[in-house]
Design a protein around this motif. Structure first.
Motif, PDB file in Angstrom:
ATOM      1  N   UNK A 164       0.760  -1.110   0.043  1.00 49.82           N
ATOM      2  CA  UNK A 164       0.141  -0.008   0.009  1.00 49.82           C
ATOM      3  C   UNK A 164       0.960   1.176   0.029  1.00 49.82           C
ATOM      4  N   UNK A 165       2.025   1.186   0.874  1.00 48.68           N
ATOM      5  CA  UNK A 165       2.976   2.206   0.845  1.00 48.68           C
ATOM      6  C   UNK A 165       4.001   2.491  -0.346  1.00 48.68           C
ATOM      7  N   UNK A 166       3.761   1.606  -1.360  1.00 46.93           N
ATOM      8  CA  UNK A 166       4.823   1.435  -2.337  1.00 46.93           C
ATOM      9  C   UNK A 166       6.005   1.047  -1.998  1.00 46.93           C
ATOM     10  N   UNK A 167       6.293   0.393  -1.062  1.00 46.32           N
ATOM     11  CA  UNK A 167       7.725  -0.050  -0.666  1.00 46.32           C
ATOM     12  C   UNK A 167       8.027  -1.308  -1.441  1.00 46.32           C
ATOM     13  N   UNK A 168       9.210  -1.354  -1.899  1.00 42.17           N
ATOM     14  CA  UNK A 168       9.786  -2.561  -2.467  1.00 42.17           C
ATOM     15  C   UNK A 168      10.230  -3.430  -1.622  1.00 42.17           C
ATOM     16  N   UNK A 169       9.790  -4.793  -1.682  1.00 37.87           N
ATOM     17  CA  UNK A 169      10.379  -5.809  -0.838  1.00 37.87           C
ATOM     18  C   UNK A 169      10.690  -6.796  -1.628  1.00 37.87           C
ATOM     19  N   UNK A 182       8.880  -1.313   6.800  1.00 42.41           N
ATOM     20  CA  UNK A 182       7.885  -0.447   7.303  1.00 42.41           C
ATOM     21  C   UNK A 182       8.649   0.556   8.355  1.00 42.41           C
ATOM     22  N   UNK A 183       9.444   0.040   9.151  1.00 44.59           N
ATOM     23  CA  UNK A 183       9.918   0.989  10.303  1.00 44.59           C
ATOM     24  C   UNK A 183      10.841   2.176   9.640  1.00 44.59           C
ATOM     25  N   UNK A 184      11.595   1.788   8.461  1.00 48.79           N
ATOM     26  CA  UNK A 184      12.516   2.766   7.912  1.00 48.79           C
ATOM     27  C   UNK A 184      12.055   3.581   6.785  1.00 48.79           C
ATOM     28  N   UNK A 185      10.948   3.065   6.243  1.00 45.39           N
ATOM     29  CA  UNK A 185      10.302   3.678   4.945  1.00 45.39           C
ATOM     30  C   UNK A 185       9.039   4.056   4.980  1.00 45.39           C
ATOM     31  N   UNK A 186       8.421   3.488   5.948  1.00 45.11           N
ATOM     32  CA  UNK A 186       6.779   3.949   5.748  1.00 45.11           C
ATOM     33  C   UNK A 186       6.657   5.489   6.103  1.00 45.11           C
TER      34      UNK A 186
END
Length: 255
Positions: A164-169, A182-186
Motif C-alpha cells: 500500500x505504501x509502495x515499498x519494494x520488498x 515499514x519502520x525505516x521507509x513507511x
C-alpha cells in the motif's frame, strides 16, 4: 462423555468414520495432520506412514484410502483420539452437518470458530480474526497452535502495508525484513515525533522480538516437525508480543 454407542454399534461406527474421512479430505492440510499427531500422540504413525502425507501433498487419488487406514488405526488405539478429531476446529461443523447427534460430544461452540477469512476482508481484519482464533486455539489445543496462525497473519498484514505504501520488498521477505522496511521507509513510521529516538529504540526492541517469534515459529511451533515445542508460558508470551506489535502498527497507519 464417551463414544460408547459408536464403539458398540458397527453401523454408527462406520457412518462416523466415513464422515470423518470426508471432512478430513476436505479440510486437513499437511500441517493439520502434523499438529494433530503431536496433540494425539500419533505423530510417529502419521509422519512415518508411507503414503498419508505424501499422497495429500501430491493430491494422489489414494489419499482418501490413506485417511481411512489412519482412522481405522485410531479407533483401535482408543476412541479418545476419535473424540479429538470430532472436536477439531476444522472438522466439527462438517461432522455435525452429517451427524447432528454428535453435538453431545462437542465441547465447544463450533459456530464461533472460523479459521479462514473471507476474501473481502483487509489484511488487518485477517489479523484480528487470527487473534480471536488464537484465543480459542489456546483453550482447545494449547497456545503453541496459535503461534503459527498469528505469524502467518502478521506476515500477510505487513506485506500488505508495504504494498500500500509502495515499498519494494523481496517476494520471499521474512516477517523481520518486512517490519524493518515499514519502520525505516513507511511515511507514517519514519518520523515518530518529539520522542523519535526513544521510540526507535522501542521499535528496534520489537524488531528483535519479531525475529525471535520468527525463529520460534520455525523451530518451536507445530508449523514444522519438532519434538521440542514451546512451553505454554513461552507460547503465551509469543502470542501476546504479536498482539502488541499489531495493535501499535494498526493504530499508527489507521488500517
Amino acid at each position: 462423555m464417551k463414544l460408547d454407542e459408536y464403539t458398540i454399534d458397527s453401523k454408527k461406527r462406520g457412518a462416523l468414520i466415513l464422515a470423518l474421512r470426508r471432512a478430513i479430505v476436505s479440510e486437513f492440510t499437511v500441517e493439520d495432520w502434523r499438529e494433530f499427531g503431536y496433540l494425539s500422540g500419533q505423530s510417529d504413525y502419521i509422519q512415518c506412514h508411507d503414503r498419508l502425507l505424501r499422497s495429500l501433498h501430491w493430491q494422489d487419488p489414494d489419499y482418501g484410502d490413506c485417511v481411512l487406514q489412519a482412522l481405522e488405526r485410531f479407533t483401535r488405539e482408543g476412541w479418545d483420539i476419535v473424540d479429538q478429531l470430532i472436536n477439531h476446529p476444522k472438522l466439527s461443523s462438517h461432522l455435525l452437518t452429517e451427524i447432528p447427534d454428535l453435538s453431545i460430544f462437542v465441547h465447544r461452540d463450533v459456530q464461533s470458530v472460523k479459521t479462514e477469512a473471507p476474501a473481502s476482508l483487509s489484511s488487518g481484519d485477517v489479523v484480528l480474526l487470527a487473534l480471536n482464533d488464537a484465543e480459542r486455539l489456546m483453550h482447545i489445543s494449547g497456545p503453541v497452535s496459535a503461534v503459527d496462525r498469528l505469524h502467518t497473519a502478521l506476515h500477510g498484514y505487513f506485506r500488505g502495508l508495504c504494498a500500500d505504501a509502495g515499498l519494494s520488498v523481496a517476494d520471499d521477505a521474512s516477517l523481520t525484513a518486512l517490519f524493518k522496511a515499514l519502520r525505516t521507509a513507511h511515511p507514517i513510521l519514519k518520523d515518530l515525533g518529539s520522542y523519535d529516538n526513544d521510540m526507535v529504540r522501542v521499535l528496534n526492541g520489537f524488531a528483535n522480538a519479531i525475529d525471535a517469534i520468527n525463529s520460534l515459529r520455525n523451530n518451536g511451533s507445530i508449523a514444522h516437525p519438532s519434538e521440542d515445542l514451546l512451553g505454554e508460558p513461552e507460547a503465551h508470551l509469543a502470542v501476546n508480543a504479536t498482539r502488541t506489535i499489531f495493535n501499535y502498527i494498526q493504530a499508527k497507519v489507521g488500517h
